[in-house]
Design a protein around this motif. Structure first.
Motif, PDB file in Angstrom:
ATOM      1  N   ASN A   1      -3.758   1.130  -3.081  1.00  0.00           N
ATOM      2  CA  ASN A   1      -3.069  -0.158  -3.128  1.00  0.00           C
ATOM      3  C   ASN A   1      -2.082  -0.226  -4.287  1.00  0.00           C
ATOM      4  OD1 ASN A   1      -4.326  -1.395  -0.914  1.00  0.00           O
ATOM      5  ND2 ASN A   1      -6.135  -1.862  -2.124  1.00  0.00           N
TER       6      ASN A   1
ATOM      7  N   GLN B   1       0.832  -1.190   0.000  1.00  0.00           N
ATOM      8  CA  GLN B   1       0.000   0.000   0.000  1.00  0.00           C
ATOM      9  C   GLN B   1       0.872   1.247   0.000  1.00  0.00           C
ATOM     10  OE1 GLN B   1      -2.577   1.250   3.412  1.00  0.00           O
ATOM     11  NE2 GLN B   1      -4.241   0.992   1.947  1.00  0.00           N
TER      12      GLN B   1
ATOM     13  N   TYR C   1       2.880  -6.632   3.730  1.00  0.00           N
ATOM     14  CA  TYR C   1       1.490  -6.163   3.650  1.00  0.00           C
ATOM     15  C   TYR C   1       0.613  -7.187   2.934  1.00  0.00           C
ATOM     16  CZ  TYR C   1      -2.512  -3.227   2.439  1.00  0.00           C
ATOM     17  OH  TYR C   1      -3.785  -2.730   2.286  1.00  0.00           O
TER      18      TYR C   1
ATOM     19  N   GLN D   1      -7.806  -7.898  -2.389  1.00  0.00           N
ATOM     20  CA  GLN D   1      -8.668  -6.733  -2.195  1.00  0.00           C
ATOM     21  C   GLN D   1      -8.133  -5.483  -2.902  1.00  0.00           C
ATOM     22  OE1 GLN D   1     -11.693  -6.864  -0.313  1.00  0.00           O
ATOM     23  NE2 GLN D   1     -11.196  -9.024  -0.621  1.00  0.00           N
TER      24      GLN D   1
ATOM     25  N   THR E   1      -5.548  -9.032   2.553  1.00  0.00           N
ATOM     26  CA  THR E   1      -5.301  -7.918   1.632  1.00  0.00           C
ATOM     27  C   THR E   1      -5.034  -8.341   0.197  1.00  0.00           C
ATOM     28  OG1 THR E   1      -2.904  -7.889   2.041  1.00  0.00           O
ATOM     29  CG2 THR E   1      -4.294  -6.580   3.519  1.00  0.00           C
TER      30      THR E   1
END
Length: 337
Positions: free
Chosen positions: A264, A122, A301, A309, A306
């Protein structure tokens, strides 16, 4: 008659061949002859991640010629659009803008063949200053020495939009002896660390190792932005962005959390890539993610919560198939594939 062989026709051909062969030979047959990955400048995060991805993929495509090219968020989208790269790293907000014919693309040539494979990191809008500085807001940048990358780059344009949301322009920065310097990433941070710049703004991964390295010279702090400014930014320019809190302690001089916006960072492919190849790529990267973590700490991350997404663009069917088999939730895109 001469046939123009492009990377896209090779991808289509290898996919067709794969379907025609028996299962024991399938994995080898589906391997593309070439895989070009759009990364980033040498030594930068995108470049390091691109190389790590290439190393992983060489294990499942040993006969494939894999090339990592220097690029960046915008250039990688254009290269995949034009068939000059097969994979790329970009920011979700850039991908959405390009899909709609905005920077880095144009209305006449939008990038609508991008397909998400996985969310890997991110980024956030960040303005770094010496922690002891009297700069605490955008208003405080008036008359200061600032860098936000170079004209036309994503960070420069983001800074212009951020200023607009605060009712400011570059002219306000350059009043009373201030200057917005068109510097590269390395030039900007060298100048920040040696005191030639008062602030550096970038749409960047966090906590970026370069900023942490600057702290060997001076403590760093990221500005927190007025919620009203962030709301206006999102309303006017913020497709693909969402609120992000940079925690206290992120940098040595970060005593308080900083409110900003993030987007992102995704690995994507062209829609022309076969489902089988996309599936194999995602499977290899996800199942060897611990090795990717060692390539760069920011890749941590990438978690089950995540990885599927916020890619914004349509998710590649091959990637979706793999994630669904693993019970990993994949978000849907609002864009028409």
């Amino acid at each position: 008659m001469t046939t123009d062989i492009t990377r896209r026709t090779l991808l289509r051909g290898t996919a067709a061949a794969a379907f025609a062969l028996s299962a024991p030979r399938f994995a080898l047959a589906q391997a593309p002859d070439f895989l070009t990955i759009g990364g980033g400048p040498s030594g930068g995060v995108f470049g390091i991640v691109g190389t790590a991805v290439a190393n992983q993929l060489s294990a499942i495509f040993p006969a494939t010629i894999i090339d990592v090219q220097p690029g960046g968020s915008g250039p990688n989208l254009l290269r995949v659009r034009d068939g000059k790269a097969d994979l790329g790293i970009t920011s979700a907000n850039n991908a959405l803008d390009a899909w709609n014919g905005r920077d880095p693309a144009t209305p006449e040539a939008p990038v609508q063949n991008a397909r998400g494979l996985m969310t890997i990191m991110q980024s956030a809008i960040q303005i770094w200053v010496d922690a002891r500085s009297d700069i605490h807001s955008l208003e405080d940048l008036r008359g200061k020495q600032v860098s936000a990358g170079q004209p036309g780059q994503t960070s420069w344009l983001t800074f212009e939009n951020l200023l607009a949301a605060a009712g400011m322009t570059i002219a306000d920065i350059e009043a009373d002896g201030g200057k917005l310097h068109p510097l590269s990433w390395s030039e900007s941070h060298e100048a920040l660390s040696n005191g030639q710049l008062d602030a550096v703004m970038w749409l960047s991964l966090w906590p970026h190792p370069t900023v942490l390295q600057n702290e060997t010279v001076r403590p760093m702090r990221a500005l927190s932005f007025d919620p009203a400014v962030l709301e206006k930014f999102v309303a006017d320019h913020g497709a693909g962005f969402e609120p992000v809190t940079l925690p206290a302690g992120l940098f040595g001089g970060q005593e308080e959390p900083a409110q900003t916006l993030g987007t992102n960072t995704i690995l994507f492919a062209g829609a022309e890539m076969s489902d089988e190849t996309a599936y194999a790529i995602v499977k290899q990267l996800w199942e060897n993610r611990e090795e990717l973590y060692t390539a760069h700490s920011l890749l941590r991350y990438m978690t089950p919560e995540t990885v599927g997404q916020g890619m914004v663009v349509p998710v590649h069917p091959g990637a979706r198939k793999y994630f669904e088999e693993q019970g990993i939730t994949v978000s849907d895109s609002k864009l028409d594939a």
